[in-house]
Write a protein that holds these residues in place. Structure first.
Motif, short mmCIF file in Angstrom:
data_model
loop_
_atom_site.label_atom_id
_atom_site.label_comp_id
_atom_site.label_asym_id
_atom_site.label_seq_id
_atom_site.Cartn_x
_atom_site.Cartn_y
_atom_site.Cartn_z
N MET A 1 0.97 -1.66 -0.17
CA MET A 1 0.04 -0.15 0.45
C MET A 1 0.85 1.85 -0.16
N LEU A 2 2.01 1.43 0.50
CA LEU A 2 3.21 2.72 0.57
C LEU A 2 3.74 2.80 -0.65
N GLY A 3 3.66 1.72 -1.54
CA GLY A 3 4.14 1.38 -2.63
C GLY A 3 3.06 2.32 -3.86
N ARG A 4 2.39 1.42 -3.75
CA ARG A 4 1.28 3.05 -3.98
C ARG A 4 0.48 3.99 -3.66
N LEU A 5 1.03 4.51 -2.18
CA LEU A 5 0.62 5.88 -2.48
C LEU A 5 1.60 6.51 -2.93
N GLU A 6 2.87 6.26 -2.25
CA GLU A 6 4.32 7.09 -3.67
C GLU A 6 4.06 7.00 -4.83
N ALA A 7 3.69 6.32 -5.64
CA ALA A 7 3.49 5.86 -6.67
C ALA A 7 2.71 6.84 -6.99
N GLU A 8 1.48 7.31 -6.44
CA GLU A 8 0.06 8.30 -6.49
C GLU A 8 0.89 9.48 -6.29
N ARG A 9 1.05 9.48 -4.60
CA ARG A 9 1.62 10.93 -4.81
C ARG A 9 2.53 11.03 -5.30
N ALA A 10 3.71 11.19 -6.37
CA ALA A 10 4.71 11.45 -7.37
C ALA A 10 3.71 11.70 -8.71
N SER A 11 2.81 10.62 -8.82
CA SER A 11 2.15 11.17 -9.83
C SER A 11 1.01 12.19 -10.13
N SER A 12 0.74 12.22 -9.00
CA SER A 12 -0.45 14.12 -8.71
C SER A 12 0.16 15.02 -8.44
N SER A 13 1.83 14.77 -7.52
CA SER A 13 3.15 15.94 -8.10
C SER A 13 3.28 15.99 -9.20
N ALA A 14 3.31 15.46 -10.01
CA ALA A 14 4.17 15.32 -11.46
C ALA A 14 2.65 16.94 -12.19
N ARG A 15 1.56 16.00 -11.82
CA ARG A 15 0.63 16.73 -12.91
C ARG A 15 0.45 18.17 -12.27
N ALA A 16 0.54 18.37 -10.97
CA ALA A 16 0.56 19.34 -10.47
C ALA A 16 1.01 20.81 -10.74
N LEU A 17 2.88 20.19 -10.38
CA LEU A 17 3.45 20.77 -10.62
C LEU A 17 3.51 21.18 -12.21
N SER A 18 3.39 20.57 -13.16
CA SER A 18 3.13 20.33 -14.59
C SER A 18 2.29 21.93 -14.90
N ALA A 19 1.37 21.56 -14.09
CA ALA A 19 0.36 23.05 -14.27
C ALA A 19 1.12 24.06 -14.02
N GLN A 20 1.66 23.58 -12.66
CA GLN A 20 2.20 25.77 -11.98
C GLN A 20 2.91 25.87 -12.88
N GLU A 21 3.77 24.85 -13.68
CA GLU A 21 4.63 25.71 -14.42
C GLU A 21 4.12 26.27 -15.77
N ALA A 22 3.11 25.49 -16.09
CA ALA A 22 2.39 26.10 -17.31
C ALA A 22 1.88 27.30 -17.35
N GLU A 23 1.04 27.45 -15.86
CA GLU A 23 0.92 28.31 -15.31
C GLU A 23 2.11 29.48 -14.76
N ARG A 24 2.65 29.41 -14.64
CA ARG A 24 4.04 30.33 -14.59
C ARG A 24 4.50 30.82 -15.90
N ARG A 25 3.83 29.91 -16.82
CA ARG A 25 4.94 30.87 -18.41
C ARG A 25 3.37 31.47 -19.16
N ARG A 26 2.34 31.19 -18.82
CA ARG A 26 1.18 32.45 -19.18
C ARG A 26 1.63 33.55 -18.34
N ILE A 27 1.72 33.40 -17.40
CA ILE A 27 1.42 34.79 -16.21
C ILE A 27 2.97 35.66 -16.56
#
Length: 319
Positions: free
Chosen positions: A99-125
Motif C-alpha cells: 500500500m505504501l508503494g502505491r501511495l508513493e507512486a500516486e503521490r509522485a504522479s499527482s505531484s507531477a501533474r500539479a507541478l506541470s500545471a504550475q509551470e504552465a501557469e507560470r509561463r502564461r503569467i
C-alpha cells in the motif's frame, strides 16, 4: 500457527493451570489461611506474568508496524517495514508495504501533474506580464518622456521622478517574469541559467558565487528545470530568511556519473524549524526525477541544500 490460535492456546494453558491447582493437593480453608493465600497469589502472579510475556512477544511485530505507520513520510520514499512475525502479522506488514508503494507512486504522479500545471501557469503569467503590462508601462514611459520634454520647468522634475518610478516598476515586472519563466534555461541551458540566477540574487549585502564543474553529464529538460527550481528556492530562502551574507552554488559530478547541486549559505541555519511550503515543494520536485534531496547544517554553520540526480537521468557530457 496463526495469531488467533497462539492467543487462544496461551489463555487455554493459563486456565488449565488454574484448574489443575484446584484439582490438586492445594486446599482453601474458610477463612483463608496465610500460607494458602501466599500459594494462590503466587500462582496468580506467575500466570499473569507468563501471559503478559507471551503476549508481548507475540504482538511485538504489530507494535513495530504501528510505529512504522506513524513515521511514514511520502516525501521521503523508500522506507519499508521488515516482514516478520506470525502469518497474519507478516501478511499485514506485506500489505502495508505494498500500500505504501502505491501511495508513493500516486503521490509522485499527482505531484507531477500539479507541478506541470504550475509551470504552465507560470509561463502564461510571465507571458502576460511581458506582453501586456510590460508593453503598457513602456508606452507610459514614452508618453512621460514626451510630456516632460514639453512641460514647463517647474513641473518637469516631478515628471522625471514619475518616469524613474515607472522605469523601476518595469524592471521589477521583468525580473518577476524571468523568475516565473526562466527563458535563459530554455535558450542557453542549465549552466548559463545558474550563472544568471546567482547574478540576480547577488546584492551589496549578499555575495552569491557559483562553481560549475566542466564536462558534467547532460540532463534532460525536466531534470534541468527541477535543478534550477531547487537552486532558485534555496537562494530565495537564503536571501529572505537565513540572514546570510555569503552563498555558494556548486554544480559538480558524483561517482557513477551522477550530478550534485549544492547550495551552501552562512546564515542562521534551519534549527528545529518546521519545513515550509518552499522546502516541501523542493522535495516534491526531487521526487519527480528520483533525486535525493538533503537539507541540513553546513560544516561551518548555515544551511546546506544538496540535490543528487541519479545516473539514469543523465546522458552524454556537454558544455
Amino acid at each position: 500457527m496463526s495469531l488467533y490460535w497462539r492467543i487462544f492456546l496461551l489463555n487455554a494453558a493459563v486456565l488449565v493451570a488454574a484448574v489443575s491447582l484446584l484439582l490438586g493437593p492445594v486446599t482453601v480453608s474458610t477463612p483463608v489461611l496465610f500460607g494458602e493465600a501466599v500459594v494462590l497469589l503466587g500462582g496468580l502472579a506467575a500466570m499473569l506474568i507468563a501471559n503478559a510475556v507471551l503476549l508481548r512477544v507475540g504482538l511485538a511485530p504489530l507494535g513495530r508496524l504501528t510505529r512504522a505507520m506513524s513515521s511514514v513520510d511520502l516525501l521521503r520514499p523508500g522506507g519499508r517495514t521488515r516482514v516478520e512475525g506470525p502469518g497474519e502479522v507478516a501478511e499485514l506488514t506485506t500489505s502495508f508495504n505494498a500500500m505504501l508503494g502505491r501511495l508513493e507512486a500516486e503521490r509522485a504522479s499527482s505531484s507531477a501533474r500539479a507541478l506541470s500545471a504550475q509551470e504552465a501557469e507560470r509561463r502564461r503569467i510571465a507571458q502576460e506580464l511581458h506582453d501586456e503590462v510590460g508593453q503598457t508601462l513602456t508606452a507610459v514611459l514614452l508618453q512621460l518622456k514626451h510630456a516632460a520634454d514639453r512641460t514647463p520647468a517647474p513641473l518637469r522634475e516631478e515628471l522625471r521622478q514619475v518616469q524613474e518610478t515607472t522605469r523601476t516598476s518595469l524592471d521589477e515586472i521583468r525580473r518577476i517574469a524571468r523568475r516565473l519563466r526562466p527563458g535563459v534555461l530554455e535558450e542557453l541551458g542549465l549552466h548559463s541559467a545558474l550563472r544568471a540566477l546567482t547574478t540576480e540574487f547577488g546584492t551589496v549585502s549578499l555575495s552569491v558565487r557559483h562553481f560549475i564543474a566542466p564536462g558534467l553529464p547532460e540532463l534532460d529538460e525536466a531534470t534541468e528545470l527541477v535543478v534550477y527550481r531547487v537552486a532558485q528556492e534555496a537562494l530565495t530562502n537564503a536571501a529572505r530568511h537565513a540572514g546570510a551574507s555569503n552563498v555558494e552554488v556548486h554544480l559538480c559530478d558524483r561517482p557513477a556519473g551522477a550530478v550534485r547541486l549544492l547550495v551552501r549559505d552562512d546564515g542562521a541555519g534551519i534549527g528545529l524549524a518546521a519545513e515550509g511550503a518552499g522546502v516541501q515543494g523542493m522535495r516534491e520536485r526531487a521526487l519527480l526525477i528520483g533525486a535525493d534531496l538533503a537539507i541540513g547544517g553546513g560544516p561551518h554553520g548555515g544551511t546546506d541544500v544538496r540535490l543528487d540526480v541519479p545516473t539514469d537521468r543523465t546522458g552524454e557530457s556537454r558544455r
